[in-house]
Scaffold this motif. Structure first.
Motif, PDB file in Angstrom:
ATOM      1  N   ALA A 162      -1.445 -34.106  35.124  1.00 27.71           N
ATOM      2  CA  ALA A 162      -1.602 -33.121  34.041  1.00 27.71           C
ATOM      3  C   ALA A 162      -2.690 -32.107  34.384  1.00 27.71           C
ATOM      4  N   LYS A 163      -3.811 -32.583  34.893  1.00 30.17           N
ATOM      5  CA  LYS A 163      -4.908 -31.674  35.252  1.00 30.17           C
ATOM      6  C   LYS A 163      -4.499 -30.768  36.416  1.00 30.17           C
ATOM      7  N   ALA A 164      -3.770 -31.318  37.393  1.00 28.76           N
ATOM      8  CA  ALA A 164      -3.313 -30.502  38.527  1.00 28.76           C
ATOM      9  C   ALA A 164      -2.381 -29.387  38.044  1.00 28.76           C
ATOM     10  N   ARG A 165      -1.500 -29.710  37.102  1.00 31.17           N
ATOM     11  CA  ARG A 165      -0.600 -28.679  36.566  1.00 31.17           C
ATOM     12  C   ARG A 165      -1.389 -27.599  35.836  1.00 31.17           C
ATOM     13  N   ALA A 166      -2.380 -28.018  35.043  1.00 28.12           N
ATOM     14  CA  ALA A 166      -3.189 -27.049  34.297  1.00 28.12           C
ATOM     15  C   ALA A 166      -3.964 -26.131  35.244  1.00 28.12           C
ATOM     16  N   ILE A 167      -4.489 -26.701  36.310  1.00 28.60           N
ATOM     17  CA  ILE A 167      -5.250 -25.897  37.281  1.00 28.60           C
ATOM     18  C   ILE A 167      -4.315 -24.936  38.014  1.00 28.60           C
ATOM     19  N   TRP A 168      -3.165 -25.440  38.425  1.00 30.11           N
ATOM     20  CA  TRP A 168      -2.221 -24.599  39.169  1.00 30.11           C
ATOM     21  C   TRP A 168      -1.691 -23.457  38.306  1.00 30.11           C
ATOM     22  N   CYS A 169      -1.566 -23.694  37.005  1.00 30.72           N
ATOM     23  CA  CYS A 169      -1.025 -22.674  36.103  1.00 30.72           C
ATOM     24  C   CYS A 169      -2.088 -21.705  35.587  1.00 30.72           C
ATOM     25  N   ALA A 170      -3.356 -21.927  35.946  1.00 34.87           N
ATOM     26  CA  ALA A 170      -4.433 -21.055  35.473  1.00 34.87           C
ATOM     27  C   ALA A 170      -4.375 -19.696  36.162  1.00 34.87           C
ATOM     28  N   ALA A 171      -4.844 -18.678  35.471  1.00 34.49           N
ATOM     29  CA  ALA A 171      -4.877 -17.333  36.051  1.00 34.49           C
ATOM     30  C   ALA A 171      -5.817 -17.272  37.245  1.00 34.49           C
ATOM     31  N   ASP A 172      -6.954 -17.981  37.146  1.00 33.27           N
ATOM     32  CA  ASP A 172      -7.918 -18.037  38.242  1.00 33.27           C
ATOM     33  C   ASP A 172      -8.069 -19.503  38.634  1.00 33.27           C
ATOM     34  N   ARG A 173      -7.214 -19.956  39.532  1.00 27.11           N
ATOM     35  CA  ARG A 173      -7.177 -21.375  39.901  1.00 27.11           C
ATOM     36  C   ARG A 173      -8.508 -21.848  40.476  1.00 27.11           C
ATOM     37  N   SER A 174      -9.086 -21.040  41.352  1.00 28.83           N
ATOM     38  CA  SER A 174     -10.334 -21.426  41.997  1.00 28.83           C
ATOM     39  C   SER A 174     -11.445 -21.634  40.979  1.00 28.83           C
ATOM     40  N   LYS A 175     -11.556 -20.732  40.000  1.00 25.73           N
ATOM     41  CA  LYS A 175     -12.602 -20.849  38.987  1.00 25.73           C
ATOM     42  C   LYS A 175     -12.400 -22.092  38.120  1.00 25.73           C
ATOM     43  N   VAL A 176     -11.166 -22.309  37.660  1.00 25.65           N
ATOM     44  CA  VAL A 176     -10.889 -23.466  36.808  1.00 25.65           C
ATOM     45  C   VAL A 176     -11.131 -24.762  37.572  1.00 25.65           C
ATOM     46  N   TRP A 177     -10.733 -24.783  38.832  1.00 24.92           N
ATOM     47  CA  TRP A 177     -10.966 -25.953  39.683  1.00 24.92           C
ATOM     48  C   TRP A 177     -12.456 -26.234  39.831  1.00 24.92           C
ATOM     49  N   ASN A 178     -13.226 -25.219  40.180  1.00 22.87           N
ATOM     50  CA  ASN A 178     -14.664 -25.420  40.371  1.00 22.87           C
ATOM     51  C   ASN A 178     -15.365 -25.761  39.060  1.00 22.87           C
ATOM     52  N   ASP A 179     -14.916 -25.165  37.956  1.00 23.11           N
ATOM     53  CA  ASP A 179     -15.509 -25.509  36.657  1.00 23.11           C
ATOM     54  C   ASP A 179     -15.308 -26.989  36.355  1.00 23.11           C
ATOM     55  N   TRP A 180     -14.133 -27.498  36.655  1.00 18.43           N
ATOM     56  CA  TRP A 180     -13.851 -28.905  36.373  1.00 18.43           C
ATOM     57  C   TRP A 180     -14.556 -29.830  37.370  1.00 18.43           C
ATOM     58  N   MET A 181     -14.423 -29.560  38.648  1.00 24.66           N
ATOM     59  CA  MET A 181     -14.941 -30.471  39.673  1.00 24.66           C
ATOM     60  C   MET A 181     -16.457 -30.486  39.742  1.00 24.66           C
ATOM     61  N   GLN A 182     -17.092 -29.333  39.476  1.00 29.17           N
ATOM     62  CA  GLN A 182     -18.542 -29.255  39.616  1.00 29.17           C
ATOM     63  C   GLN A 182     -19.298 -29.308  38.291  1.00 29.17           C
ATOM     64  N   ARG A 183     -18.624 -28.899  37.200  1.00 27.35           N
ATOM     65  CA  ARG A 183     -19.342 -28.808  35.926  1.00 27.35           C
ATOM     66  C   ARG A 183     -18.688 -29.589  34.791  1.00 27.35           C
ATOM     67  N   GLY A 184     -17.554 -30.222  35.072  1.00 30.03           N
ATOM     68  CA  GLY A 184     -16.916 -31.064  34.080  1.00 30.03           C
ATOM     69  C   GLY A 184     -16.236 -30.328  32.945  1.00 30.03           C
ATOM     70  N   VAL A 185     -15.911 -29.038  33.141  1.00 30.19           N
ATOM     71  CA  VAL A 185     -15.217 -28.256  32.113  1.00 30.19           C
ATOM     72  C   VAL A 185     -13.722 -28.534  32.231  1.00 30.19           C
ATOM     73  N   THR A 186     -13.143 -29.140  31.205  1.00 27.04           N
ATOM     74  CA  THR A 186     -11.742 -29.547  31.254  1.00 27.04           C
ATOM     75  C   THR A 186     -10.816 -28.342  31.431  1.00 27.04           C
ATOM     76  N   PRO A 187      -9.874 -28.417  32.373  1.00 31.03           N
ATOM     77  CA  PRO A 187      -8.938 -27.295  32.569  1.00 31.03           C
ATOM     78  C   PRO A 187      -8.139 -27.034  31.294  1.00 31.03           C
ATOM     79  N   PRO A 188      -8.042 -25.784  30.876  1.00 33.53           N
ATOM     80  CA  PRO A 188      -7.288 -25.473  29.655  1.00 33.53           C
ATOM     81  C   PRO A 188      -5.794 -25.672  29.867  1.00 33.53           C
TER      82      PRO A 188
END
Length: 248
Positions: A162-188
């Motif tokens: 589910a998280k991989a799908r949310a990250i892949w579908c984000a407008a800025d994948r790199s930002k959403v990925w780094n927000d989640w992996m480094q800062r714990g911000v759940t991918p929208p």
């Protein structure tokens, strides 16, 4: 040294090598014959070759490795470890068999993060719920002049998918990925999942299965070297330098 002595030694060496090669061929023929007759359900043998351990032979079935004696009387499944060198010879061999040339990576199925001039390149297969991946991402964030191709590789369950799908579908994948992996911000959650093609995630899993990517993170350097697990910058930096030099 007299010329005849040099010639004699050269001839002796050629003879010795010839006998060794003949013995290896003879052993291979016996091993293939006996295993085929005794284990008819065994997959086709692609290669038989001696190992560094006297009397032990490697039997390769595709990218699977077994071991046997010179007559095929015994078959062993497991790891061959050189205790002197402290090297897992089986893993080393499998890495060579499943080596991934960087230009063979399907980069269209990854998203890209560029820092500095982006000259140094590496690809990472990572699961969004992998703790080691999160630690590795924090180290990657400290690298400069690097291009990181991230392959979402959700192997740790439904939440990872589910998280991989949310990250892949984000407008800025790199930002959403780094927000989640480094800062714990759940991918929208994606606004419209129907318009988002996530087939890349399925292709990543199929690619990983083909090349035996069994754990995350797994890193591929520009020279094709595979690095399993999270390593620190003290090890990664010189490997990146070597990979860059090899590609020049």
């Amino acid at each position: 040294m007299p010329p005849f002595a040099t010639a004699w030694r050269a001839a002796a060496l050629v003879t010795t090598l010839g006998l060794a090669m003949h013995a290896a061929w003879a052993n291979e023929a016996v091993i293939r014959k006996n295993l085929a007759e005794r284990l008819p359900s065994l997959p086709r043998i692609d290669e038989v070759r001696p190992t560094p351990m006297p009397g032990l032979f490697e039997v390769r079935l595709g990218t699977d490795i077994l071991y046997t004696d010179a007559k095929g009387d015994f078959l062993i499944q497991g790891m061959l470890i050189d205790t002197k060198a402290r090297v897992n010879l089986t893993e080393e061999r499998l890495d060579k068999l499943t080596a991934i040339a960087f230009d063979a990576l399907p980069l269209k199925d990854a998203f890209t993060t560029v820092r500095g001039n982006g000259q140094r390149k590496l690809a990472v297969f990572a699961d969004p719920n992998c703790g080691f991946c999160k630690r590795f991402e924090r180290d990657l964030a400290k690298l400069d002049n690097v291009t990181v191709y991230t392959f979402l590789y959700p192997v740790l369950g439904k939440d990872s998918e589910a998280k991989a799908r949310a990250i892949w579908c984000a407008a800025d994948r790199s930002k959403v990925w780094n927000d989640w992996m480094q800062r714990g911000v759940t991918p929208p959650e994606p606004k419209s999942s129907a318009s988002c093609d996530t087939s890349a995630l399925e292709r990543n899993l199929a690619f990983g299965q083909k090349y035996r990517i069994s754990g995350t993170p797994t890193t591929i350097l520009a020279n094709g070297q595979r690095i399993p697990g999270a390593i620190g910058l003290d090890r990664l930096e010189p490997l990146l330098a070597q990979a860059g030099a090899a590609g020049q």
